[in-house]
Enzyme design. Structure first.
Site, PDB file in Angstrom:
ATOM      1  N   ASP A  10       0.745  -1.087  -0.095  1.00 39.48           N
ATOM      2  CA  ASP A  10      -0.036   0.057   0.047  1.00 39.48           C
ATOM      3  C   ASP A  10       0.904   1.277  -0.028  1.00 39.48           C
ATOM      4  OD1 ASP A  10      -1.955  -1.986   0.460  1.00 39.48           O
ATOM      5  OD2 ASP A  10      -2.942  -0.943   2.188  1.00 39.48           O
ATOM      6  N   ASP A  11       0.336   2.288  -0.370  1.00 34.29           N
ATOM      7  CA  ASP A  11       0.702   3.727  -0.096  1.00 34.29           C
ATOM      8  C   ASP A  11       1.777   4.282  -1.239  1.00 34.29           C
ATOM      9  OD1 ASP A  11      -1.073   3.389   2.023  1.00 34.29           O
ATOM     10  OD2 ASP A  11       0.453   3.744   3.601  1.00 34.29           O
ATOM     11  N   HIS A  57       4.067  -2.211   2.896  1.00 35.84           N
ATOM     12  CA  HIS A  57       3.949  -0.945   2.357  1.00 35.84           C
ATOM     13  C   HIS A  57       5.103  -0.650   1.573  1.00 35.84           C
ATOM     14  CE1 HIS A  57       1.002  -0.594   5.571  1.00 35.84           C
ATOM     15  NE2 HIS A  57       0.403   0.247   5.010  1.00 35.84           N
TER      16      HIS A  57
END
Ligand code: NI
Length: 289
Positions: free
Chosen positions: A91-92, A236
């Site tokens: 993610d991110d 992440h």
């Protein structure tokens, strides 16, 4: 045509040949009738027989039941659906660390899913190309990582969803199928909007808290201690220790028999169709011999 042939035969006074021609003509009609009957049977399921060009319905002949054809599954990477599989997710990002993670996956013939932030797409176009060129999946993680349950209006909520797809479509000719809400935050309104936007909602079942611990060993140990078939693992791709952990995790997970697939592959290979607006954190683990 037929007259000309007949005339030719008359001229040659070969009466026997005329019989042959008549028989051939009859055969042509019989074949035509057969074709007609066949097409009628195919079009409406009942069997009809052509008689002088007029179809009449005949009793349906009992046919042997054919087994249902197996639905075609897109599986170009030799993944065995009857063996354990999991989905790594990041993610991110994208970020400068996305590259190393993709390279690790590529080295080990593995794939993962990257839930990107829309506002990072313009700055990391080459990284996104690298992700996609190596057969990974990209999902949407909203435009700017807002808590979607705190949006004041439907317009605000849609502004976190639609521009991500628009940017990926415009710049990479790619539309993400899946959505992961920031912080995993969701409520009925968020799910209803994601349903109307056609997005299944993907959570996770293993969380090594890489963003918090920022420690390669802790991330590796947590994942290996908790992973099971069908899991979706949250990490992440914006932290260096995470990229380092992935370099150890990918071969270690494969050694334990896990195939590393994208989230969409996990669903498809297990015969599950992810539905828009429905939240999935994993697939139920299978039993293996
Ligand atoms: Ni996030």
């Amino acid at each position: 045509m037929m007259d000309r042939i007949k005339q030719t035969y008359k001229k040659r006074k070969l009466r026997k040949s005329s019989v042959v021609v008549l028989c051939s003509t009859g055969l042509v009609f019989a074949m035509a009738a057969g074709l007609f009957a066949h097409s009628v049977a195919n079009s409406n399921g009942s069997v009809q027989v052509a008689t002088m060009g007029k179809p009449v319905t005949a009793p349906v002949v009992e046919q042997e039941t054919q087994p249902e054809p197996t639905p075609e599954v897109y599986n170009p990477y030799g993944v065995d659906p009857a063996k354990p599989m999991i989905a790594l997710t990041f993610d991110d990002g994208p970020s400068k660390h996305t590259w190393a993670i993709v390279d690790t996956l590529k080295t080990h013939n593995a794939r993962a899913t990257f839930f990107v932030l829309g506002n990072r797409v313009p700055s990391y176009q080459a990284a996104i190309d690298h992700v996609l060129a190596n057969h990974n999946e990209i999902g949407s993680h909203s435009m700017g990582h807002a808590n979607l349950t705190k949006m004041a209006t439907e317009e605000e909520l849609l502004a976190q969803i639609r521009p991500v797809d628009e940017a990926l479509q415009k710049q990479h000719n790619y539309t993400p199928k899946l959505f992961r809400t920031p912080y995993g935050a969701k409520n009925d309104d968020v799910l209803a909007t994601l349903k109307s936007e056609g997005k299944p909602v993907i959570g996770w079942s293993v969380d090594p808290r890489d963003w918090d611990v920022k420690d390669k060993k802790k991330v590796v140990d947590h994942v290996l201690a908790n992973v099971k078939d069908g899991d979706i693992i949250l990490m992440h791709d914006i932290y260096e220790p995470t990229a380092e952990a992935v370099a150890e995790l990918v071969p270690a997970l494969q050694e334990r028999g896990y195939q590393l697939v994208t989230v969409s592959e996990l669903f498809q290979l297990r015969g599950v169709t992810p539905l828009p607006g429905v939240y999935y954190s994993k697939l139920p683990p299978q039993t293996f011999e």
